[in-house]
Motif scaffolding. Structure first.
Motif, PDB file in Angstrom:
ATOM      1  N   ARG A  45      -1.588  -2.560  -5.303  1.00 13.13           N
ATOM      2  CA  ARG A  45      -1.559  -1.120  -5.098  1.00 13.13           C
ATOM      3  C   ARG A  45      -0.168  -0.588  -5.417  1.00 13.13           C
ATOM      4  O   ARG A  45       0.841  -1.185  -5.031  1.00 13.13           O
ATOM      5  N   LYS A  46      -0.099   0.513  -6.156  1.00 13.69           N
ATOM      6  CA  LYS A  46       1.168   1.134  -6.510  1.00 13.69           C
ATOM      7  C   LYS A  46       1.302   2.476  -5.802  1.00 13.69           C
ATOM      8  O   LYS A  46       0.315   3.078  -5.381  1.00 13.69           O
ATOM      9  N   TYR A  47       2.556   2.958  -5.714  1.00 16.44           N
ATOM     10  CA  TYR A  47       2.831   4.161  -4.922  1.00 16.44           C
ATOM     11  C   TYR A  47       3.808   5.082  -5.640  1.00 16.44           C
ATOM     12  O   TYR A  47       4.589   4.645  -6.494  1.00 16.44           O
ATOM     13  N   ILE A  48       3.751   6.354  -5.245  1.00 19.02           N
ATOM     14  CA  ILE A  48       4.652   7.378  -5.780  1.00 19.02           C
ATOM     15  C   ILE A  48       5.203   8.182  -4.602  1.00 19.02           C
ATOM     16  O   ILE A  48       4.467   8.522  -3.674  1.00 19.02           O
ATOM     17  N   ILE A  49       6.491   8.493  -4.659  1.00 20.84           N
ATOM     18  CA  ILE A  49       7.102   9.357  -3.651  1.00 20.84           C
ATOM     19  C   ILE A  49       7.205  10.771  -4.213  1.00 20.84           C
ATOM     20  O   ILE A  49       7.775  10.983  -5.289  1.00 20.84           O
ATOM     21  N   VAL A  72       8.828  14.503   2.612  1.00 19.07           N
ATOM     22  CA  VAL A  72       8.764  13.354   1.712  1.00 19.07           C
ATOM     23  C   VAL A  72       7.435  12.656   1.961  1.00 19.07           C
ATOM     24  O   VAL A  72       7.162  12.202   3.076  1.00 19.07           O
ATOM     25  N   VAL A  73       6.595  12.614   0.934  1.00 17.86           N
ATOM     26  CA  VAL A  73       5.248  12.059   1.068  1.00 17.86           C
ATOM     27  C   VAL A  73       5.089  10.898   0.094  1.00 17.86           C
ATOM     28  O   VAL A  73       5.426  11.018  -1.083  1.00 17.86           O
ATOM     29  N   ILE A  74       4.574   9.796   0.597  1.00 21.89           N
ATOM     30  CA  ILE A  74       4.273   8.642  -0.261  1.00 21.89           C
ATOM     31  C   ILE A  74       2.773   8.644  -0.540  1.00 21.89           C
ATOM     32  O   ILE A  74       1.956   8.646   0.385  1.00 21.89           O
ATOM     33  N   TYR A  75       2.424   8.675  -1.825  1.00 21.43           N
ATOM     34  CA  TYR A  75       1.026   8.733  -2.262  1.00 21.43           C
ATOM     35  C   TYR A  75       0.638   7.422  -2.951  1.00 21.43           C
ATOM     36  O   TYR A  75       1.495   6.716  -3.524  1.00 21.43           O
ATOM     37  N   ASP A  76      -0.661   7.131  -2.944  1.00 18.67           N
ATOM     38  CA  ASP A  76      -1.150   6.121  -3.867  1.00 18.67           C
ATOM     39  C   ASP A  76      -1.478   6.802  -5.193  1.00 18.67           C
ATOM     40  O   ASP A  76      -1.283   8.018  -5.335  1.00 18.67           O
ATOM     41  N   LEU A  77      -1.955   6.070  -6.159  1.00 16.58           N
ATOM     42  CA  LEU A  77      -2.148   6.629  -7.493  1.00 16.58           C
ATOM     43  C   LEU A  77      -3.375   7.529  -7.601  1.00 16.58           C
ATOM     44  O   LEU A  77      -3.579   8.169  -8.630  1.00 16.58           O
ATOM     45  N   GLU A  78      -4.170   7.610  -6.530  1.00 17.86           N
ATOM     46  CA  GLU A  78      -5.319   8.520  -6.504  1.00 17.86           C
ATOM     47  C   GLU A  78      -5.002   9.793  -5.721  1.00 17.86           C
ATOM     48  O   GLU A  78      -5.906  10.592  -5.443  1.00 17.86           O
ATOM     49  N   GLY A  79      -3.750   9.976  -5.327  1.00 17.22           N
ATOM     50  CA  GLY A  79      -3.348  11.191  -4.631  1.00 17.22           C
ATOM     51  C   GLY A  79      -3.623  11.181  -3.141  1.00 17.22           C
ATOM     52  O   GLY A  79      -3.567  12.240  -2.494  1.00 17.22           O
ATOM     53  N   ASN A  80      -3.895  10.010  -2.579  1.00 11.87           N
ATOM     54  CA  ASN A  80      -4.094   9.903  -1.136  1.00 11.87           C
ATOM     55  C   ASN A  80      -2.754   9.716  -0.431  1.00 11.87           C
ATOM     56  O   ASN A  80      -1.897   8.959  -0.909  1.00 11.87           O
ATOM     57  N   VAL A  81      -2.592  10.389   0.698  1.00 13.58           N
ATOM     58  CA  VAL A  81      -1.353  10.262   1.463  1.00 13.58           C
ATOM     59  C   VAL A  81      -1.333   8.910   2.162  1.00 13.58           C
ATOM     60  O   VAL A  81      -2.248   8.555   2.906  1.00 13.58           O
ATOM     61  N   VAL A  82      -0.262   8.154   1.925  1.00 10.91           N
ATOM     62  CA  VAL A  82      -0.071   6.867   2.587  1.00 10.91           C
ATOM     63  C   VAL A  82       0.747   7.057   3.859  1.00 10.91           C
ATOM     64  O   VAL A  82       0.406   6.552   4.918  1.00 10.91           O
ATOM     65  N   MET A  88       9.904   6.121   4.874  1.00 10.73           N
ATOM     66  CA  MET A  88      10.039   4.699   4.559  1.00 10.73           C
ATOM     67  C   MET A  88       9.847   3.824   5.787  1.00 10.73           C
ATOM     68  O   MET A  88       9.355   2.694   5.683  1.00 10.73           O
ATOM     69  N   THR A  89      10.188   4.354   6.971  1.00  7.66           N
ATOM     70  CA  THR A  89      10.010   3.583   8.199  1.00  7.66           C
ATOM     71  C   THR A  89       8.539   3.301   8.479  1.00  7.66           C
ATOM     72  O   THR A  89       8.170   2.217   8.949  1.00  7.66           O
ATOM     73  N   CYS A  90       7.678   4.284   8.179  1.00  6.52           N
ATOM     74  CA  CYS A  90       6.249   4.088   8.447  1.00  6.52           C
ATOM     75  C   CYS A  90       5.487   3.548   7.242  1.00  6.52           C
ATOM     76  O   CYS A  90       4.269   3.354   7.309  1.00  6.52           O
ATOM     77  N   PHE A  91       6.174   3.290   6.120  1.00  7.72           N
ATOM     78  CA  PHE A  91       5.534   2.770   4.919  1.00  7.72           C
ATOM     79  C   PHE A  91       5.203   1.292   5.107  1.00  7.72           C
ATOM     80  O   PHE A  91       6.083   0.478   5.394  1.00  7.72           O
ATOM     81  N   GLN A  92       3.930   0.941   4.973  1.00 13.43           N
ATOM     82  CA  GLN A  92       3.478  -0.439   5.188  1.00 13.43           C
ATOM     83  C   GLN A  92       3.350  -1.238   3.893  1.00 13.43           C
ATOM     84  O   GLN A  92       3.073  -2.440   3.933  1.00 13.43           O
ATOM     85  N   GLY A  93       3.521  -0.583   2.757  1.00 14.04           N
ATOM     86  CA  GLY A  93       3.398  -1.288   1.481  1.00 14.04           C
ATOM     87  C   GLY A  93       4.674  -2.005   1.095  1.00 14.04           C
ATOM     88  O   GLY A  93       5.667  -2.052   1.839  1.00 14.04           O
ATOM     89  N   ALA A 128       3.241  20.966  -3.164  1.00 12.12           N
ATOM     90  CA  ALA A 128       4.425  20.714  -3.997  1.00 12.12           C
ATOM     91  C   ALA A 128       4.748  19.222  -4.081  1.00 12.12           C
ATOM     92  O   ALA A 128       5.124  18.722  -5.146  1.00 12.12           O
ATOM     93  N   SER A 129       4.603  18.508  -2.972  1.00  6.69           N
ATOM     94  CA  SER A 129       4.878  17.064  -3.016  1.00  6.69           C
ATOM     95  C   SER A 129       3.870  16.348  -3.906  1.00  6.69           C
ATOM     96  O   SER A 129       4.227  15.415  -4.641  1.00  6.69           O
ATOM     97  N   LEU A 130       2.603  16.786  -3.877  1.00 10.78           N
ATOM     98  CA  LEU A 130       1.591  16.177  -4.753  1.00 10.78           C
ATOM     99  C   LEU A 130       1.864  16.524  -6.208  1.00 10.78           C
ATOM    100  O   LEU A 130       1.706  15.675  -7.101  1.00 10.78           O
ATOM    101  N   GLY A 131       2.281  17.756  -6.477  1.00 13.02           N
ATOM    102  CA  GLY A 131       2.660  18.113  -7.844  1.00 13.02           C
ATOM    103  C   GLY A 131       3.798  17.247  -8.352  1.00 13.02           C
ATOM    104  O   GLY A 131       3.815  16.828  -9.521  1.00 13.02           O
ATOM    105  N   SER A 132       4.757  16.957  -7.478  1.00 12.16           N
ATOM    106  CA  SER A 132       5.852  16.060  -7.848  1.00 12.16           C
ATOM    107  C   SER A 132       5.315  14.680  -8.201  1.00 12.16           C
ATOM    108  O   SER A 132       5.759  14.050  -9.178  1.00 12.16           O
ATOM    109  N   ALA A 133       4.361  14.195  -7.400  1.00  8.09           N
ATOM    110  CA  ALA A 133       3.777  12.883  -7.663  1.00  8.09           C
ATOM    111  C   ALA A 133       2.997  12.866  -8.975  1.00  8.09           C
ATOM    112  O   ALA A 133       3.012  11.871  -9.710  1.00  8.09           O
ATOM    113  N   ILE A 134       2.332  13.968  -9.279  1.00  8.42           N
ATOM    114  CA  ILE A 134       1.595  14.061 -10.549  1.00  8.42           C
ATOM    115  C   ILE A 134       2.557  13.944 -11.732  1.00  8.42           C
ATOM    116  O   ILE A 134       2.258  13.265 -12.731  1.00  8.42           O
ATOM    117  N   CYS A 135       3.708  14.599 -11.638  1.00  8.39           N
ATOM    118  CA  CYS A 135       4.710  14.488 -12.710  1.00  8.39           C
ATOM    119  C   CYS A 135       5.127  13.035 -12.911  1.00  8.39           C
ATOM    120  O   CYS A 135       5.309  12.576 -14.049  1.00  8.39           O
TER     121      CYS A 135
END
Length: 477
Positions: free
Chosen positions: A3-7, A18-28, A65-70, A408-415
């Motif tokens: 699984r890959k991620y985008i901030i 600051v939102v960490i997403y997976d590649l399908e746009g789901n909030v991690v 990043m503290t709550c990021f489990q990946g 806006a955070s999702l738009g950033s991830a899309i870029c």
């Protein structure tokens, strides 16, 4: 396959997210930090205190990043979106020479005139934060609207020396420009230590905050308007030409290279006014909401849901922050009688936002010769079912909101997803990453009522009140 991620970073006017997403746009996972109150030393000066823009992003990054489990090594990139129309003055080493000027600061609408010899660079909030992350003196080209020596046709600095002299920003004081969806640099060791984000991760250029929000909301149609509910509220439709000399909208850069957004005139201190009223009610509303186990906003929404459309004749004019060309303007509530309660006032504010944006979107669309087929609502206000229904009723159109309302955070991830080759186009990225939550259809009876109220009275209020305010304004200077 791992699984890959985008901030996705959304540095807003009131908080940094600051939102960490997976590649399908789901909030991690995510982190958030409120900004400190603006520094207001004298009229016209509105500054972000200290190094608040960066400090708040640092805290939000650490929380995410503290709550990021990946696995941190599976983060493929960071998309950075910050507030537009800010101005940052930097020393030669990239540190602040003075606090960042807010978009509400009158100096950002004027040429650069600072005589501080310590100032080496003049840039935007995105340019400054990009430097803090990467050490590079680079910025997205799509965050330079307003008083900059910018050629909006080429998305590069103008070659017209007359313009350069007018704005007071010689080329050597400006950052290198890059298009959205390109890599600006990589996380430095010092930034990694501060934020908890691993060193070496690429930082991708996005655009100005409204454009990134439009991308994250999935707004790519010329007949779909995005209503962005923020401190500044605006409506936008997508476009492909750099239209100039318009009367009822202005042309903004989109998050997609060489494309544009047509943006209606908006509401300054829009959702701020909603917060202002909630805070004005004080502890009573907060304590009652706590007993019920809900937020104060939800309690107000429940109360206002019982008020009829039109708020029994109470109307609000949203000039809580006057435009620079009409400093006499003030916020107005008109039409009180003995029936009116706090729920009426609250609903009247929501209706004023929808009515104002309906009138400004109509003016834009009439000039563009287009007719809207639907609207998308983004921002925290979209979480209110009452507000969504008011928008649908006022516009007489279906109003949709997405799973990710603060887009806006999702738009950033899309870029980032496009820059890193996860998806081969912005359209495909939107199709995979943006998800509609639900849609509100207009109530025909309410639509008729709002149209009657708007045409007969609401549109005309300031024709009469402006003259009174012009007379009272000099008394309180």
């Amino acid at each position: 396959m791992k699984r890959k991620y985008i901030i996705g970073i959304d540095g807003g006017s009131q908080s940094s997210k600051v939102v960490i997403y997976d590649l399908e746009g789901n909030v991690v996972c995510e982190g958030k930090q409120d900004l400190r109150p603006m520094h207001l030393p004298k009229p016209g000066i509105v500054e972000h205190p200290g190094d608040d823009l960066w400090d708040s992003i640092v805290i939000a990054c650490k929380r995410a990043m503290t709550c990021f489990q990946g696995e941190p090594k599976d983060i493929i990139g960071i998309g950075l979106c910050t507030i537009r129309f800010c101005r940052a003055l930097l020393k030669a080493d990239g540190t602040l020479a003075s606090p960042v000027m807010s978009w509400m600061d009158t100096r950002v609408s004027k040429p650069y005139e600072d005589n501080n010899p310590a100032v080496k660079y003049v840039t935007t909030s995105s340019g400054y934060i990009t430097h803090r992350f990467t050490g590079e003196f680079k910025d997205t080209a799509a965050n330079y609207q307003g008083v900059w020596p910018m050629d909006t046709d080429t998305w590069q600095w103008t070659k017209d020396e007359t313009v350069v002299k007018q704005v007071g920003m010689p080329r050597e004081m400006l950052f290198e420009l890059q298009m959205p969806g390109t890599i600006l640099g990589h996380i430095t060791e010092s930034a990694a230590k501060e934020t908890g984000i691993p060193k070496g991760i690429p930082v991708v250029a996005t655009a100005n905050d409204k454009a990134v929000e439009a991308l994250g909301a999935g707004s790519l149609s010329e007949k779909t308007a995005l209503i962005s509910l923020g401190t500044y509220i605006a409506s936008m439709v997508h476009g492909y030409e750099n239209l100039k000399d318009s009367n009822h909208f202005w042309t903004n850069f989109a998050s997609i290279p060489n494309q544009y957004l047509y943006e209606s005139y908006g509401i300054r201190r829009g959702m701020w006014t909603v917060s202002w009223f909630k805070d004005l009610l004080g502890d009573e509303i907060a304590l009652k909401a706590k007993v019920l186990g809900i937020q104060p906003e939800e309690l107000l929404n429940r109360e206002a849901q019982l008020i009829p459309a039109g708020s029994d004749g109470l109307m609000t004019v949203l000039d809580w922050l006057a435009p620079t060309d009409a400093p006499f303007k003030k916020g107005i509530m008109i039409g009180f009688d003995g029936r009116h309660t706090r729920a009426h006032i609250y609903r009247s504010i929501l209706e004023a936002i929808a009515l104002t944006m309906k009138n400004r979107a109509d003016a834009m669309c009439n000039e563009l010769k287009i007719e809207l087929d639907r609207i998308i609502i983004s921002g925290g206000g979209a979480n209110s079912e009452l507000f969504m229904q008011i928008f649908a009723d006022v516009f007489g159109l279906s109003a949709s909101r997405n799973v990710i309302s603060g887009s806006a955070s999702l738009g950033s991830a899309i870029c980032v997803a496009v820059a890193m080759g996860v998806y081969d186009s912005y359209a495909n990225a939107i199709d995979k990453m943006v998800k509609v939550r639900d849609t509100f259809d207009p109530n025909p009876e309410n639509t008729v009522l709002y149209k009657r109220l708007n045409d007969a009275a609401y549109k005309k209020i300031t024709e009469y009140t402006d003259e009174i305010l012009k007379k009272s304004y000099p008394i309180f200077l």
